[in-house]
Scaffold this motif. Structure first.
Motif, PDB file in Angstrom:
ATOM      1  N   SER A   2       0.830  -1.191   0.000  1.00 36.16           N
ATOM      2  CA  SER A   2       0.000   0.000   0.000  1.00 36.16           C
ATOM      3  C   SER A   2       0.869   1.247   0.000  1.00 36.16           C
ATOM      4  O   SER A   2       2.083   1.196   0.257  1.00 36.16           O
ATOM      5  N   GLN A   3       0.226   2.403  -0.267  1.00 35.86           N
ATOM      6  CA  GLN A   3       0.961   3.667  -0.241  1.00 35.86           C
ATOM      7  C   GLN A   3       1.563   3.912   1.142  1.00 35.86           C
ATOM      8  O   GLN A   3       2.712   4.335   1.261  1.00 35.86           O
ATOM      9  N   LYS A   4       0.796   3.631   2.192  1.00 39.36           N
ATOM     10  CA  LYS A   4       1.304   3.815   3.548  1.00 39.36           C
ATOM     11  C   LYS A   4       2.508   2.916   3.798  1.00 39.36           C
ATOM     12  O   LYS A   4       3.512   3.354   4.379  1.00 39.36           O
ATOM     13  N   GLU A   5       2.453   1.667   3.374  1.00 37.09           N
ATOM     14  CA  GLU A   5       3.579   0.750   3.547  1.00 37.09           C
ATOM     15  C   GLU A   5       4.811   1.246   2.804  1.00 37.09           C
ATOM     16  O   GLU A   5       5.936   1.087   3.283  1.00 37.09           O
ATOM     17  N   ASN A   6       4.597   1.858   1.637  1.00 36.24           N
ATOM     18  CA  ASN A   6       5.716   2.441   0.898  1.00 36.24           C
ATOM     19  C   ASN A   6       6.364   3.568   1.696  1.00 36.24           C
ATOM     20  O   ASN A   6       7.587   3.667   1.757  1.00 36.24           O
ATOM     21  N   TYR A   7       5.524   4.434   2.293  1.00 37.00           N
ATOM     22  CA  TYR A   7       6.062   5.533   3.097  1.00 37.00           C
ATOM     23  C   TYR A   7       6.896   4.991   4.249  1.00 37.00           C
ATOM     24  O   TYR A   7       7.978   5.502   4.546  1.00 37.00           O
ATOM     25  N   ILE A   8       6.373   3.963   4.920  1.00 42.59           N
ATOM     26  CA  ILE A   8       7.086   3.388   6.065  1.00 42.59           C
ATOM     27  C   ILE A   8       8.395   2.754   5.611  1.00 42.59           C
ATOM     28  O   ILE A   8       9.434   2.883   6.274  1.00 42.59           O
ATOM     29  N   ALA A   9       8.372   2.090   4.455  1.00 40.52           N
ATOM     30  CA  ALA A   9       9.578   1.436   3.950  1.00 40.52           C
ATOM     31  C   ALA A   9      10.645   2.448   3.535  1.00 40.52           C
ATOM     32  O   ALA A   9      11.847   2.193   3.676  1.00 40.52           O
ATOM     33  N   GLU A  10      10.209   3.608   3.068  1.00 43.60           N
ATOM     34  CA  GLU A  10      11.137   4.599   2.521  1.00 43.60           C
ATOM     35  C   GLU A  10      11.545   5.667   3.528  1.00 43.60           C
ATOM     36  O   GLU A  10      12.425   6.476   3.243  1.00 43.60           O
ATOM     37  N   THR A  11      10.909   5.688   4.698  1.00 37.37           N
ATOM     38  CA  THR A  11      11.121   6.770   5.659  1.00 37.37           C
ATOM     39  C   THR A  11      11.677   6.225   6.958  1.00 37.37           C
ATOM     40  O   THR A  11      11.193   5.230   7.488  1.00 37.37           O
ATOM     41  N   GLU A  12      12.673   6.907   7.486  1.00 36.92           N
ATOM     42  CA  GLU A  12      13.254   6.506   8.763  1.00 36.92           C
ATOM     43  C   GLU A  12      12.370   7.000   9.905  1.00 36.92           C
ATOM     44  O   GLU A  12      12.173   8.208  10.062  1.00 36.92           O
ATOM     45  N   ILE A  13      11.808   6.078  10.680  1.00 34.68           N
ATOM     46  CA  ILE A  13      10.971   6.430  11.820  1.00 34.68           C
ATOM     47  C   ILE A  13      11.440   5.649  13.051  1.00 34.68           C
ATOM     48  O   ILE A  13      12.178   4.678  12.928  1.00 34.68           O
ATOM     49  N   ASP A  14      10.974   6.096  14.208  1.00 34.13           N
ATOM     50  CA  ASP A  14      11.255   5.366  15.448  1.00 34.13           C
ATOM     51  C   ASP A  14      10.142   4.338  15.638  1.00 34.13           C
ATOM     52  O   ASP A  14       9.089   4.641  16.205  1.00 34.13           O
ATOM     53  N   ALA A  15      10.381   3.129  15.174  1.00 33.49           N
ATOM     54  CA  ALA A  15       9.346   2.097  15.190  1.00 33.49           C
ATOM     55  C   ALA A  15       8.923   1.715  16.602  1.00 33.49           C
ATOM     56  O   ALA A  15       7.827   1.187  16.807  1.00 33.49           O
ATOM     57  N   SER A  16       9.769   1.999  17.590  1.00 31.02           N
ATOM     58  CA  SER A  16       9.413   1.663  18.969  1.00 31.02           C
ATOM     59  C   SER A  16       8.240   2.488  19.470  1.00 31.02           C
ATOM     60  O   SER A  16       7.598   2.129  20.462  1.00 31.02           O
ATOM     61  N   LEU A  17       7.949   3.622  18.790  1.00 31.96           N
ATOM     62  CA  LEU A  17       6.825   4.479  19.165  1.00 31.96           C
ATOM     63  C   LEU A  17       5.617   4.246  18.266  1.00 31.96           C
ATOM     64  O   LEU A  17       4.722   5.084  18.197  1.00 31.96           O
ATOM     65  N   ASP A  18       5.602   3.107  17.601  1.00 28.36           N
ATOM     66  CA  ASP A  18       4.476   2.782  16.716  1.00 28.36           C
ATOM     67  C   ASP A  18       4.076   1.316  16.867  1.00 28.36           C
ATOM     68  O   ASP A  18       3.554   0.704  15.946  1.00 28.36           O
ATOM     69  N   GLU A  19       4.304   0.760  18.052  1.00 31.16           N
ATOM     70  CA  GLU A  19       4.018  -0.654  18.280  1.00 31.16           C
ATOM     71  C   GLU A  19       2.653  -0.842  18.937  1.00 31.16           C
ATOM     72  O   GLU A  19       2.116   0.074  19.570  1.00 31.16           O
ATOM     73  N   LEU A  20       2.106  -2.038  18.804  1.00 28.44           N
ATOM     74  CA  LEU A  20       0.847  -2.357  19.469  1.00 28.44           C
ATOM     75  C   LEU A  20       1.121  -2.634  20.943  1.00 28.44           C
ATOM     76  O   LEU A  20       1.959  -3.486  21.271  1.00 28.44           O
ATOM     77  N   PRO A  21       0.444  -1.951  21.859  1.00 24.56           N
ATOM     78  CA  PRO A  21       0.695  -2.144  23.288  1.00 24.56           C
ATOM     79  C   PRO A  21      -0.028  -3.373  23.828  1.00 24.56           C
ATOM     80  O   PRO A  21      -0.917  -3.933  23.175  1.00 24.56           O
ATOM     81  N   ASP A  22       0.315  -3.755  25.047  1.00 24.22           N
ATOM     82  CA  ASP A  22      -0.389  -4.872  25.677  1.00 24.22           C
ATOM     83  C   ASP A  22      -1.720  -4.393  26.262  1.00 24.22           C
ATOM     84  O   ASP A  22      -2.005  -3.188  26.322  1.00 24.22           O
TER      85      ASP A  22
END
Length: 217
Positions: A2-22
């Protein structure tokens, strides 16, 4: 992809702040949101989120939304424009106006819609909502202008506190939204106007729909 997946693949982000919580983290955030005056609905899927919104907004209501990838992902944006409902869709009216000044005036007036829907960039475990915008059109209605507000968020946006919320805004939401803005509008985004929504003081005015999925920026 998807377009969003492309953005995530191409952009450096802090993935630790985008995780599913318990579940415990979600429950704490919900309890504190409710203590701060927000109504909260926790749902399992994007489809459930759309159904929750459909049942929440009365027929005949004026409905406006700010741009939100989350609203697009749950199907609300398309439903508001093309779906079988009995609401007055203000975006359709606004974007049918040819004159730029008249259209901008209508956009400002739409902030006072009976129901205004949008997303958020972070939800703290303390029950605070944090969002930013380039123009302010997405978040301007949240504090006061709209009669009722519905904010939809994936639980991936739940963070520990305001410091983490600001970090998420800078290192996750902004980089991804900046990519989207350049693709969609040909301009860079900006964290120009920022909102910290700590409490809702009007009973029943603001509803937060939390979805147990990774949604939005």
């Amino acid at each position: 992809m998807s377009q969003k997946e492309n953005y995530i693949a191409e952009t450096e982000i802090d993935a630790s702040l985008d995780e599913l919580p318990d579940d415990e983290t979600i429950e704490e955030a919900v309890a504190n949101l409710e203590a701060n005056g927000f109504d909260v609905a926790v749902v399992d899927s994007a489809a459930d989120a759309l159904e929750t919104i459909q049942s929440h907004i009365p027929a005949g209501s004026t409905v406006m939304n700010g741009h939100s990838t989350t609203l697009e992902e749950i199907g609300f944006t398309e439903y508001l424009s093309e779906g079988d409902h009995e609401w007055e869709s203000l975006p359709d009216e606004i974007w049918s106006i040819d004159d730029d000044a008249d259209r901008q005036a209508a956009r400002r007036e739409s902030q006072t819609a009976e129901y205004f829907l949008g997303g958020i960039n972070a939800v703290t475990q303390n029950g605070e909502l944090v969002a930013a915008d380039r123009s302010g059109s997405r978040i301007g209605a949240y504090p006061f202008a709209a009669g009722n507000v519905v904010i939809v968020s994936g639980v991936n946006k739940i963070v520990a506190d305001l410091d983490a919320a600001f970090e998420r805004l800078e290192s996750v939401a902004y980089p991804l939204e900046n990519e989207r803005a350049q693709d969609a509008y040909g301009v860079e985004s900006a964290i120009a106007k920022q909102l910290i929504f700590r409490q809702e003081l009007e009973d029943g005015r603001t509803t937060v729909v939390l979805v147990r999925e990774q949604l939005g920026y």
